[in-house]
Design an enzyme around this catalytic site. Sequence first.
Site, short mmCIF file in Angstrom:
data_model
loop_
_atom_site.label_atom_id
_atom_site.label_comp_id
_atom_site.label_asym_id
_atom_site.label_seq_id
_atom_site.Cartn_x
_atom_site.Cartn_y
_atom_site.Cartn_z
N ASN A 154 -0.26 -2.76 5.00
CA ASN A 154 1.12 -2.40 4.47
C ASN A 154 1.22 -1.32 4.83
O ASN A 154 1.23 -0.34 4.85
CB ASN A 154 0.95 -3.10 3.33
CG ASN A 154 0.33 -4.08 2.96
OD1 ASN A 154 0.52 -5.28 3.28
ND2 ASN A 154 -0.35 -3.80 2.00
N GLN A 161 3.60 -2.36 0.18
CA GLN A 161 2.58 -0.75 -0.02
C GLN A 161 2.77 -0.05 -0.95
O GLN A 161 4.34 0.09 -1.06
CB GLN A 161 3.10 0.18 1.77
CG GLN A 161 2.23 1.50 1.35
CD GLN A 161 2.11 2.63 3.05
OE1 GLN A 161 4.13 2.53 3.69
NE2 GLN A 161 2.17 2.83 3.11
N HIS A 167 -3.01 3.23 5.17
CA HIS A 167 -4.01 2.95 4.32
C HIS A 167 -4.52 2.02 4.70
O HIS A 167 -3.56 0.77 4.76
CB HIS A 167 -5.29 3.52 2.68
CG HIS A 167 -4.18 2.82 2.02
ND1 HIS A 167 -2.28 3.08 1.83
CD2 HIS A 167 -4.47 1.08 1.45
CE1 HIS A 167 -2.15 2.41 0.63
NE2 HIS A 167 -2.53 1.35 0.54
#
Length: 226
Positions: A154, A161, A167
């Site tokens: 995201n 996010q 990540h």
Amino acid sequence: MSPKPSSPASSRVPLPCSDFDPGQPSSSSSSNASSSSPTNTTDTVPDCPFCHIASTYPPYDPSNPPPSTSPLLSSEATFPQPATFMILSTPLLIGFLDIMPLSQGHILLCPRAHRPKLTDVRPAEAAELGRYLRVLSAAVAKATGVPDWNVVQNNGAAAAQVVPHMHFHVIPRPELRDKKSERFTSTMFGRGQRDELDDDEGLELAEKIRRAVAEVARGDAEGPKL
């Protein structure tokens, strides 16, 4: 493993290791490590939990990971935050178990340096992320026995996010097709009931996945058998 300071679970400071929070989205290269001291990274943000993990855990050779008893994996340095169960630690990347997993074996993979979004990632980091997404996917499937999984990433608060340090999620997906469609959709997109990762379970699972990562990494190094 070095003894961890005792602390009731209720007094822990939560570490937001996942973008998949119940409810609405928030608004807000392989290398042998010769030293047990954390890698110094200039691209860090003091209040970023992933930068904290990156600065705490030094790189090790993924094809020959240290055992859980190694100081390289000691969780004492992260106290009073929840223990971090490392899966991968290279000069460029870190991978660890999500502390609020959607399923057993849910892991996060991110650059060691602070990169808020995918577009901020450097070319060398992008190449390493691509390489280890495949390695970790194979290792998690092998360690959990679950042959299906999601890879999710995201970018930004509107895209759900939560931690502004880029990540990937690797999420094993047990068989859910016999469940009600509403339950399947809820689980698929990360909503619903989630439980905190148990320390003993996390320790055992991380060790198992690290061994699987080593198997896959050694297989890659040996190349295809003719």
